[in-house]
Enzyme design. Structure first.
Site, PDB file in Angstrom:
ATOM      1  N   SER A   1       0.801  -1.221   0.000  1.00  0.00           N
ATOM      2  CA  SER A   1       0.000   0.000   0.000  1.00  0.00           C
ATOM      3  C   SER A   1       0.833   1.270   0.000  1.00  0.00           C
ATOM      4  CB  SER A   1      -0.944   0.012   1.206  1.00  0.00           C
ATOM      5  OG  SER A   1      -0.214  -0.095   2.420  1.00  0.00           O
TER       6      SER A   1
ATOM      7  N   ASP B   1      -3.856   7.848   8.146  1.00  0.00           N
ATOM      8  CA  ASP B   1      -4.894   6.971   8.704  1.00  0.00           C
ATOM      9  C   ASP B   1      -4.378   6.023   9.777  1.00  0.00           C
ATOM     10  OD1 ASP B   1      -3.332   5.283   7.211  1.00  0.00           O
ATOM     11  OD2 ASP B   1      -4.887   4.739   5.771  1.00  0.00           O
TER      12      ASP B   1
ATOM     13  N   HIS C   1      -0.639   4.846   6.929  1.00  0.00           N
ATOM     14  CA  HIS C   1      -0.066   5.480   5.749  1.00  0.00           C
ATOM     15  C   HIS C   1       0.181   6.965   6.000  1.00  0.00           C
ATOM     16  CE1 HIS C   1      -2.653   2.048   4.563  1.00  0.00           C
ATOM     17  NE2 HIS C   1      -1.560   1.704   3.916  1.00  0.00           N
TER      18      HIS C   1
END
Length: 364
Positions: A48, A338, A341
């Protein structure tokens, strides 16, 4: 924002190691200082931290509208409020943002492709979308691209493009996180690291055997500074360092990075005519957290989007975008988006540091 890497960034701002990857792309008559990375092709593999839409394209998962609010003004498939480090690096190379390999509509593969998918690990190697699976997807992409080019297709990467491409790898964080989540002891977590490094080694060798010569390897960041990890229950704070990060998690990341660096050294004697640029993401991100006020950030360890308020604003039952979650006002200066990240503002500085610092080059 301090350190933003924009499209106007030229090769004069790029460190020597990265220049070694880019010089073959430059026309012989074009001065290096005006080239701006014209013609660069990038293939990215990872999780991610560099996923530009693979999760949404591959699994049909729609991300909440908060994602992408700063730059794209919409959910862009990135787990971020805006651009990722890979986006800023593409801007510095004057190439388009990387389309996810599995995107069926509107994809642009003229300057590369992104095989990274959120949640990806290196092990087990045969499950979607492990690193080995991403490499196999690339091999199919290359085969199909060359078939279509031979048939006269345009705006696709040809054999020379694949040969001169940069192969970026940014993975390993989820392997470490999964080991800690399995309630393994620190020693047991460290015992798993060599198997993760082995998968990265196999990936580089596979790409090399299929023509890749330029590799850009990012190490993993300070796992113990993520609000997600810091919000886990703990009996006391003796495991925290002076900046409030979890020492065992960060030590595991350091051990992983040491073995990854050693891997690049070992490949130095094995892979002929190849270049590896090893990028110390850990040091860049840890410096950002330790000196967050100097970089203009309000807080280092609290998520912008989440639930629970100070000190971390993270609750695994009510994550960013879930009903009841809250997001900081636009213009706020947070490092964590978040809890896992980084924000676009933080990513901009990380990218700028990569492009202006003498990163650890491994030449083969």
């Amino acid at each position: 924002m301090v350190g933003t890497a924009g499209r106007s960034a030229g090769l004069r701002s790029i460190p020597t190691g990265l220049l070694l990857l880019l010089l073959p792309l430059l026309p012989a008559t074009l001065p290096v200082e005006t080239a701006c990375g014209s013609g660069a092709v990038v293939f990215n593999f990872g999780d991610s931290n560099s996923d530009t839409g693979g999760l949404t394209a591959g699994l049909g998962i729609l991300l909440p509208q908060e994602e992408g609010r700063v730059f794209f003004r919409r959910s862009s498939g990135r787990l971020c409020d805006g651009r990722l480090v890979i986006d800023f690096l593409c801007e510095s190379l004057n190439t388009s943002y990387l389309s996810p390999y599995m995107e069926p509509l509107g994809a642009d593969f003229s300057s590369g492709a992104n095989f990274a998918v959120a949640g990806s690990c290196t092990r087990p190697p045969d499950v979607p979308f492990a690193l080995a699976v991403q490499v196999r997807q690339f091999l199919r992409f290359k085969l199909r691209s060359l078939e279509l080019v031979a048939q006269g297709a345009e705006d696709l990467i040809d054999a020379e493009g694949f040969r001169n491409a940069i192969y970026a790898i940014d993975i390993g964080q989820n392997d470490l996180a999964a080991a800690f989540s399995a309630n393994l002891s620190y020693v047991q977590v460290i015992e798993r690291v060599p198997s993760v490094i082995h998968e990265i080694k196999k990936a580089i060798e596979n790409l090399y055997d299929n023509g890749g010569k330029k590799f850009w390897v990012h190490n993993t960041g300070p796992l113990g500074c993520l609000p997600q990890k810091l919000a886990l229950p703990r009996k006391h704070n003796s495991s925290l360092d002076p900046y409030g990060c979890l020492i065992p998690f960060n030590n595991a990341a350091k051990e992983f990075n040491a073995q990854l660096s050693a891997l690049c050294d070992n490949l130095n004697s094995e892979l002929k005519n190849a270049t590896i640029v090893y990028t110390d993401i850990y040091s860049i991100k840890y410096d950002l957290i330790a000196n967050h006020t100097a970089y203009g950030f309000e807080t280092a360890l609290m998520a912008c989007c989440g639930y629970g308020g100070p000190p971390y604003n993270f609750n695994q039952r009510i994550e960013c975008g879930a009903f009841g979650s809250q997001v900081c006002p636009l213009g706020s200066k947070y490092i964590s988006w978040d809890g896992v990240h980084y924000t676009e503002a933080a990513n901009a500085i990380v990218a700028s540091k990569i492009l202006t610092t003498n990163i650890h080059e491994k030449k083969m």
